[in-house]
Design a protein around this motif. Structure first.
Motif: not given
Length: 399
Positions: A65, A69, A72, A75-76
Motif C-alpha cells: 500500500w 501510494r 501514485g 488514488t486508491n
C-alpha cells in the motif's frame, strides 16, 4: 469438564482379572487420549507454522500500500495490498508462479470487466455476466486455479466497486504488479521462513502417524486382532494429506534457499532433508503392505506372531526416536540402533518359523528399517549390509 488424572489412573489400575471387556474399554480410552493429544499437538504445530505467514501477509500488505501510494498511479491502490496478501497466502513453494498468475488474472479480470461495462452497463445481471465471462476466458487460456480465481475476483471488484466512468486497466494492473513484487521481497528477502524448521514441522505429523500405526499393528499381531490391524491400515492410507503438506513445505524451503541470500547457506542441509523425505515416503508405502500381510497372517492363524509383533512395535519405536532426533537436531544414533534391533527380532521370528504372510511381514520390517537408515544419511551399501547382518544375527563379517 476436565477430570483429574487420578480418576483415569484409578479406573485403569484395577481392571477385573480376566475381564476382556474392561481391558478393551481401557485400550479404547488410551487410544482416544493418545489421538486427542496428537490432534492438539498438530494444531499448535500448525499455529506456530502459520504465525510467521500471518506476519508476512500483514507486512507485505502495508508495504505494498505504501509503495503504491508513493508511486501514485491511482488514488486508491486497492489491488496492491490484495495482490500482496494473495501472494503470501499462496501455497508455500508456488509463490513465484502464483504471482505471475495473480498479475495475469488481475489484467484479465480488469480487461473483461472494463469492456463489458462499456457495452452493457452496471447491474445485478451484468455483474454475473462479467464474472462468468472472465472465468471462462481464464479457463480457456490456462485452466489454473490461481488465474481463474483472480480473474473472477477482480471482475467482481471492477464491476461493483469502481466508480462509474473510471478506467482502471493501467493503474490497477501496475498496482497488482507492485503488490506481487513487494510480497516476494518480504517473504524471500526481508522476512524469509526458516526452511529447515518449516520442513521439520511438516514432517512431524507423518512421522508421528507412521510410528503410532506401526506400534498399533505390532500390538495387534501380538493379540491376533485383525480388526485392529485393519484400523491401523486405514489410518496409514489416510496419511497422504500429510505427505502433500510435507511436499509443499519442501518446495517452499527450496524456493527460500534458492532466492534468499540469508538462507542460501542451508542448501546442502536441505538437500539431505529432501533425500531423507524420499525414504520416509517409501517407508510409509511399505508399512501399508506390512499391515495388509499382518492381517492375512492373523486370518490364517500363522505361528510366532507374538515375536514378529514385537519386531514391528520396536520398528514403531525407531520411527518415534527418529522423529525426536529430527526435531532436536541430534545425531540419530538411537533411532538407527532401534531399527536394527527391530530387524534382529524379525529375523529371530523367521528362524523360529513363520508362515508365508509372516515371512512377508519380516521382509517388510527389514525394508522399512533400511529406509530409515537411508533417511539418516547411511549410504545404501552400508544400510543393506547392516540390515542383512541384523536379520542373520551376525555381528561380524557377511558370509
Amino acid at each position: 469438564m476436565r477430570w483429574p488424572a487420578t480418576v483415569w489412573s484409578s479406573a485403569r489400575a484395577h481392571p477385573q482379572d480376566g475381564n476382556v471387556h474392561a481391558a478393551r474399554a481401557d485400550a479404547l480410552l488410551r487410544r482416544w487420549e493418545a489421538r486427542s493429544r496428537s490432534t492438539e499437538r498438530d494444531r499448535w504445530r500448525q499455529l506456530r507454522m502459520y504465525c510467521i505467514v500471518a506476519v508476512q501477509a500483514g507486512l507485505a500488505a502495508a508495504a505494498a500500500w505504501a509503495v503504491a501510494r508513493k508511486v501514485g498511479v491511482s488514488t486508491n491502490p486497492v489491488f496492491a495490498p490484495i495482490a500482496a496478501v494473495s501472494t503470501v497466502a499462496a501455497a508455500v513453494g508456488q509463490r513465484l508462479r502464483r504471482t505471475v498468475e495473480l498479475i495475469l488474472g488481475v489484467a484479465l479480470g480488469i480487461g473483461v470487466a472494463d469492456v463489458l461495462i462499456q457495452l452493457t452497463g452496471r447491474g445485478t445481471w451484468q455483474t454475473g455476466g462479467i464474472v462468468t465471462a472472465a472465468i471462462l476466458l481464464a479457463i480457456a487460456l490456462s485452466g489454473r486455479g490461481g488465474l481463474i480465481t483472480q480473474a473472477g475476483g477482480t471482475a467482481v471488484l471492477v464491476s461493483t466497486v469502481t466508480p462509474a466512468g473510471t478506467r482502471v486497466e493501467g493503474p490497477q494492473i501496475v498496482n497488482a504488479v507492485i503488490g506481487g513484487i513487494t510480497a516476494l521481497a518480504v517473504v524471500i528477502l526481508l522476512l524469509p521462513l526458516n526452511p529447515l524448521r518449516t520442513v521439520e514441522r511438516a514432517a512431524g505429523p507423518a512421522l508421528a502417524t507412521l510410528s503410532q500405526e506401526l506400534t498399533a499393528t505390532g500390538n495387534a499381531l501380538r493379540r491376533r486382532d485383525a480388526d485392529a490391524v485393519q484400523s491401523a491400515l486405514r489410518r496409514l492410507r489416510a496419511i497422504d494429506g500429510q505427505l502433500q503438506q510435507l511436499s509443499e513445505a519442501l518446495q517452499g524451503a527450496g524456493e527460500v534457499v534458492q532466492y534468499s541470500p540469508q538462507r542460501r547457506r542451508l542448501r546442502n542441509t536441505l538437500r539431505q532433508y529432501v533425500d531423507g523425505t524420499e525414504y520416509l515416503v517409501r517407508a510409509i508405502q511399505t508399512s501399508r503392505g506390512l499391515a495388509r500381510r499382518a492381517q492375512t497372517a492373523i486370518d490364517d492363524h500363522e505361528r510366532n506372531l507374538d515375536v514378529l509383533g514385537g519386531a514391528v512395535v520396536t520398528l514403531g519405536t525407531a520411527v518415534s526416536r527418529l522423529h525426536t532426533d529430527f526435531v532436536a537436531g541430534r545425531r540419530p544414533t538411537i533411532a538407527r540402533r532401534t531399527a536394527l534391533i527391530a530387524v534382529s527380532k524379525a529375523g529371530q521370528a523367521g528362524r523360529d518359523g513363520l508362515g508365508l504372510s509372516g515371512a512377508v511381514v519380516m521382509a517388510h520390517v527389514a525394508t522399512i528399517a533400511g529406509d530409515l537408515l537411508r533417511a539418516t544419511t547411511v549410504p545404501r551399501t552400508d544400510a543393506n549390509r547392516l540390515v542383512r547382518r541384523a536379520v542373520r544375527h551376525e555381528p561380524g563379517q557377511d558370509n
